[in-house]
Enzyme design. Structure first.
Site, PDB file in Angstrom:
ATOM      1  N   HIS A   1       0.834  -1.218   0.000  1.00 43.66           N
ATOM      2  CA  HIS A   1       0.000   0.000   0.000  1.00 43.66           C
ATOM      3  C   HIS A   1       0.867   1.267   0.000  1.00 43.66           C
ATOM      4  O   HIS A   1       0.417   2.316   0.437  1.00 43.66           O
ATOM      5  CB  HIS A   1      -0.953   0.042   1.198  1.00 43.66           C
TER       6      HIS A   1
ATOM      7  N   SER B   1      15.525  22.379 -14.869  1.00 45.04           N
ATOM      8  CA  SER B   1      14.357  23.193 -15.191  1.00 45.04           C
ATOM      9  C   SER B   1      14.840  24.508 -15.772  1.00 45.04           C
ATOM     10  O   SER B   1      15.886  25.017 -15.382  1.00 45.04           O
ATOM     11  CB  SER B   1      13.544  23.440 -13.924  1.00 45.04           C
TER      12      SER B   1
ATOM     13  N   GLU C   1       9.777   9.285 -15.962  1.00 44.46           N
ATOM     14  CA  GLU C   1       8.382   9.674 -16.201  1.00 44.46           C
ATOM     15  C   GLU C   1       7.909   9.205 -17.576  1.00 44.46           C
ATOM     16  O   GLU C   1       6.771   8.772 -17.746  1.00 44.46           O
ATOM     17  CB  GLU C   1       8.237  11.192 -16.098  1.00 44.46           C
TER      18      GLU C   1
ATOM     19  N   LYS D   1      16.329  22.274  -9.658  1.00 43.71           N
ATOM     20  CA  LYS D   1      15.608  21.069 -10.056  1.00 43.71           C
ATOM     21  C   LYS D   1      16.490  19.996 -10.685  1.00 43.71           C
ATOM     22  O   LYS D   1      17.452  20.271 -11.371  1.00 43.71           O
ATOM     23  CB  LYS D   1      14.513  21.431 -11.056  1.00 43.71           C
TER      24      LYS D   1
END
Ligand code: ARG
Length: 462
Positions: free
Chosen positions: A160, A281, A294, A287
């Protein structure tokens, strides 16, 4: 014949197609991807035609030379692809006739584009399976290398996405090795089932020419010819199997990709990816974004889309060939390319990742992750029924939570408040190392198990 009518069926056709007809009909924009397979199939077909005496040896030689020259033209980017000629099959054949004359027109004897395209797609898919199989094996190798390096690196195991029990990074990575090995076996099953040659089914009913389908099947590396000519031109279930195997593999990769996204988040800080597999970024200088992960996480969208797309195309399609089936290719090509890129990126990230062993260890002990070990100890040492042990441990977790300590931080007095027979020995099982070391059941998380399993995989993949 009007100048814009198709040279391949100009006999009946006086007028040419409308611009829209040509646009919706043409597949050359994407099926040129199969040019190698198309030429391979034609070479085998011509050799067979000559062998059985349907064409002369001289014609076969000039067809072979012509097709080889055309392969060179395509490779060098010099081939004059024409949308008016619809697809790769007619582009190659028309060019062949342009180059060698009369003999080129004999190549299509005892063949139709229906068995030709069925053959080309099978050959293409088979080649794609071989390429993907090698890439999956490489990704597995990367995982196994890191797993043996981190067989004893403790980390939290989750259910979970909540801390559950301590495990090791090696064990976690080897879980993906198991998944990927089943992906390979699914592709191998698909390859074995599809490895029959449809060439010679002709349009749909076979042919009256004395062709030798066993000869072309053998020349093209098939186990034999397909047994029913209608099925040969009508079926694409091998492509559906291929897409479903690709989709399942892509889903596996997306789960690891999601874990990279989570693990590289600074709040977790379990692993770091270097500049090689992250991007910055344009506005936020701090970043380090896990874009590759992704995108691997996202790719199942298009791969599953290709599967559902082709299932939908094939559903309810009456036998035999329908132009609908031309829609099989872009999905297959895109799915194979997307999976290939996902595998390369995954192997790259696995080799690139830098685990933070101190953070992993701290996280492994957080969240009362050795509670099961405590319950098991109560069963083993005090002979409590497991259900009662679970209850006692639950009360101790609540007490630890209240005192803001972990289980090992509770005093013997605290522990005895829930079960008076608890003694000093219990502290031996409350550390994360003791927890992972104890899990020696076959397939369990114990570092010795993991190291042995990694060694076994290393040998299997060598
Ligand atoms: N481009 C076609 C396809 O991909 C080739 C077969 C066409 N056959 C036909 N009878 N029009 O399916």
């Amino acid at each position: 014949m009007s100048s814009n009518s198709n040279s391949q069926w100009g006999g009946r056709y006086a007028g040419g197609p409308s611009a829209v007809m040509q646009a919706i009909n043409a597949s050359i924009g994407f099926d040129r991807e199969m040019w190698r397979q198309d030429i391979r199939g034609s070479l085998a077909h011509a050799a067979m035609l000559a062998h059985v005496g349907i064409i002369s040896p001289e014609d076969e030689t000039s067809i072979r030379d012509g097709l080889e020259a055309i392969a060179g033209e395509i490779e060098r980017g010099e081939f004059p692809f024409s949308e008016a000629l619809e697809d790769i099959h007619m582009n190659v054949e028309a060019r062949l006739t342009e180059r060698i004359g009369e003999a080129g027109k004999r190549l299509h004897t005892a063949r139709s584009r229906n068995d030709q395209v069925a053959l080309d797609v099978r050959l293409w898919t088979r080649d794609a399976i071989d390429g993907l199989d090698a890439q999956i094996a490489d990704t597995m190798r990367a995982l196994v290398e890191r797993a043996s390096e981190h067989a004893a690196t403790v980390m939290p195991g989750f259910t979970h996405l909540q801390p559950a029990q301590p495990t090791t990074l090696g064990h976690h990575l080897l879980a993906y090795v198991e998944m990927l090995s089943r992906d390979r076996s699914r592709l191998a099953d698909c390859r074995a089932r599809m490895n029959e040659s449809p060439l010679g089914a002709a349009a749909l009913c076979g042919t009256g020419f004395p062709i030798d389908r066993h000869m072309t099947a053998a020349a093209l590396g098939f186990d034999g010819p397909t047994r029913n000519s209608l099925d040969s031109v009508a079926s694409r279930d091998y492509a559906l199997e291929f897409l479903s195997a690709c989709a399942i593999c892509a889903v596996h990769l997306s789960r690891l990709a999601e874990e990279f996204v989570i693990w590289t988040n600074p709040y977790f800080g379990f692993v770091r990816l270097t500049d090689a597999y992250t991007t910055g970024s344009s506005i936020m200088p701090q970043k380090r974004n896990p874009d590759a992960a992704e995108l691997v996480r996202a790719k199942p969208g298009r791969i599953t889309g290709a599967l559902v797309g082709l299932l939908t195309v094939m559903k309810g399609l009456p036998l035999t060939y329908g132009k609908d089936m031309q829609e099989d290719k872009e999905g297959i090509f895109d799915a194979a390319a997307s999976l290939s890129l996902s595998l390369a990126a995954t192997a790259g990230m696995v080799r690139d990742m830098r685990p933070d062993m101190a953070r992993l260890k701290a996280a492994a002990g957080a969240g009362f992750s050795t509670a099961t070990d405590l319950a098991d100890w109560l069963v083993r040492e005090l002979k409590l029924p497991f259900r009662d042990a679970h209850h006692v441990t639950g009360r101790l977790v609540a007490l630890a939570e209240q005192k803001d300590v972990d289980l090992a931080g509770l005093s013997l007095e605290d522990l005895r408040s829930a079960e008076p027979r608890i003694h000093q020995g219990v502290y031996d099982v409350l550390s994360v190392e003791a927890s992972v070391n104890s899990r020696t059941s076959y397939g369990g998380t114990a570092p010795a198990n993991v190291a042995a399993m990694a060694a076994e995989w290393k040998a299997r993949l060598a």
